[in-house]
Write an enzyme that holds these catalytic residues in place. Structure first.
Site, PDB file in Angstrom:
ATOM      1  CE  LYS A  39      46.489  62.171  86.785  1.00 28.23           C
ATOM      2  NZ  LYS A  39      47.667  62.866  86.216  1.00 28.23           N
ATOM      3  CD  GLU A  82      43.898  54.011  88.693  1.00 24.20           C
ATOM      4  OE1 GLU A  82      42.722  53.762  89.052  1.00 24.20           O
ATOM      5  OE2 GLU A  82      44.182  54.813  87.801  1.00 24.20           O
ATOM      6  CB  SER A 115      48.770  68.438  81.494  1.00 30.69           C
ATOM      7  OG  SER A 115      50.125  68.149  81.774  1.00 30.69           O
TER       8      SER A 115
HETATM    9  C1  LIG Z   1      48.656  62.488  85.304  1.00 31.21           C
HETATM   10  C2  LIG Z   1      49.241  63.600  84.550  1.00 31.21           C
HETATM   11  C3  LIG Z   1      49.595  63.483  83.185  1.00 31.21           C
HETATM   12  C4  LIG Z   1      49.514  62.191  82.405  1.00 31.21           C
HETATM   13  O1  LIG Z   1      48.235  61.710  82.201  1.00 31.21           O
HETATM   14  P1  LIG Z   1      47.484  61.790  80.794  1.00 31.21           P
HETATM   15  O2  LIG Z   1      46.329  60.886  81.005  1.00 31.21           O
HETATM   16  O3  LIG Z   1      48.407  61.331  79.726  1.00 31.21           O
HETATM   17  O4  LIG Z   1      47.086  63.203  80.578  1.00 31.21           O
HETATM   18  C5  LIG Z   1      50.064  64.608  82.520  1.00 31.21           C
HETATM   19  N1  LIG Z   1      50.227  65.783  83.159  1.00 31.21           N
HETATM   20  C6  LIG Z   1      49.911  65.930  84.474  1.00 31.21           C
HETATM   21  C7  LIG Z   1      50.127  67.255  85.108  1.00 31.21           C
HETATM   22  C8  LIG Z   1      49.415  64.855  85.212  1.00 31.21           C
HETATM   23  O5  LIG Z   1      49.118  65.017  86.505  1.00 31.21           O
END
Ligand SMILES: *Cc1c(COP(=O)(O)O)cnc(C)c1O
Length: 421
Positions: free
Chosen positions: A99, A121, A390
């Protein structure tokens, strides 16, 4: 590093601005037209300006550990007995997830636009914490809208947002969750657009957000393409990422779009199973229908009257009704395949990952790991899978302790945090 591979994405825009095939667009109230036009113009300027991208790379490398490394999972690979498994370590970003890539980029854009305030948000609070962090660093005022239910459920993130200097507004409307927070943020924006930017958290919403957020997240794919070449002298056979709104997936996929031999797989939240009604699989289950909501056109989980359905996932970040229009388009073109993973599979894979590799993945990212484990077992030892990790899983301590039915830790955590289930 140039982000030249990404240029291909811009070519997908077909005729009407912000449309990818039939997906995307900007379905917005009259009052926002001017602001959105201004944002489109600012984005056009910076994406043609190499000095902007250089400033962005500089900030990300000095403040957020970029380039994030690639880790070869020796033990996990042995455990599966098939393809080699690699992780792109977005969990090592500042604030613990991909993010930051988007939020820091939008922050620099806000500075160039001369605005002084950002709003956002947030559902579980991860995007809120990332935005508040960016605002602290870049000297911007910051207001975060959060459903009152979520404020109660996510006390630690609310605490950090406030420490970082943001005002957190608990939204009591409707079901007091994410969609109500989005509506409240939109109302604020309509009243304050002269000095305020709305930093949307994923590749959804009206044009230019899907394209702009993908652009910032493309840093993941651009790095990964080069790093895999350097590490193993070839590209991976598969790239796997979890899909909530779709920003981390779009980011890593964008580096491999024109590599036809690299299979791209997005994994949605299967919740309690795609036949249970308790999930968030818009594409993998075939249950999403094309519609318009929250400013854009894509597959939404909605009933025959177009009412949005309730979604469910063990991971808050994947618990969303829509999917990024660029990913919807890439799916319709056969370029990205969609799969799903259930809550139960995610908890199992989480345990395997932690014990074998000493990496604590976010529950969102663990969806991609579930699918990688399945694929690796079917593939030969000469094949390679790259998983986008992620984010890190520290934030999921309550959910995981709960799912593991660990009595000792459950009782302790419950005594510390109000609202813990
Ligand atoms: C917010 C989040 C996601 C989901 O968001 P995408 O926009 O689909 O990437 C995935 N993994 C983590 C660790 C997140 O914080």
């Amino acid at each position: 590093m140039k982000n030249h591979i990404f240029n291909q994405l811009f070519e997908f825009e077909t005729g009407r601005e912000g449309f990818f095939g039939e997906f995307g667009g900007a379905y917005i109230p009259e009052i926002l037209h001017e602001t959105i036009a201004e944002l489109c113009e600012a984005f056009e300027m910076v994406r043609k300006d190499n000095s902007f991208w250089e400033e962005y790379i500089d900030l990300m490398s000095s403040y957020s550990c970029r380039p994030t490394p690639i880790t070869f999972c020796e033990n996990l690979t042995e455990y599966c007995g098939g393809a080699n498994i690699f992780l792109k370590r977005e969990d090592l970003n500042h604030t613990g997830a991909h993010k930051a890539n988007n939020v820091m980029g939008q922050g620099l854009l806000v500075k160039r636009m001369g605005k002084k305030r950002v709003i956002a948000e947030t559902g579980a609070g991860q995007h809120g914490v990332a935005t508040a962090t960016m605002a602290a660093r870049l000297g911007l005022d910051c207001t975060i809208y959060m459903g009152a239910e979520d404020v109660a459920r996510q006390r630690p993130n609310v605490f950090w947002m406030e420490q970082l200097g943001a005002s957190v507004v608990a939204v009591e409307d409707g079901t007091a969750t994410l969609k109500d927070a989005i509506n409240a943020a939109m109302r604020d924006w309509a009243d304050s657009m002269e000095n305020t930017h709305y930093a949307l958290g994923t590749v959804c919403g009206p044009h230019p957000f899907p394209l702009m957020v993908t652009w910032f997240q493309s840093i993941i794919g651009t790095e990964a393409h080069q790093q895999m070449q350097d590490k193993i002298g070839q590209l991976p056979d598969q790239v796997i990422a979890c899909v909530g709104g779709g920003s981390n997936a779009s980011g890593i996929f964008s580096g491999f779009l024109d590599e036809q031999n690299v299979e791209l797989i997005g994994v949605e939240a299967g919740g309690e199973g795609t036949n249970s009604g308790l999930h968030a699989t818009r594409i993998a289950s075939g249950q999403g229908h094309i519609g318009v909501a929250q400013g854009y056109k894509t597959y939404f989980l909605q009933d025959n009257e177009g009412q949005m359905k309730d979604t469910h996932s063990v991971s808050a970040g994947l618990d969303y009704i829509g999917v990024g229009p660029i990913l919807a388009y890439l799916h319709s073109e056969g370029r990205v395949r969609f799969e799903s993973a259930t809550d139960k599979e995610v908890i199992e894979a989480f345990k395997i990952m932690v014990k074998n590799e000493g990496v604590i993945p976010a529950l969102e990212s663990t969806h991609a790991i579930v699918h990688a484990l399945k694929e690796a077992k079917l593939m030969g030892k000469d094949k390679n899978i790259l998983v986008n990790l992620s984010g890190r899983g520290d934030k999921d301590i309550f959910t995981i302790a709960d799912a593991l039915k660990d009595k000792k830790w459950n009782a302790f955590l419950k005594s510390k945090v109000e609202g813990f289930s």
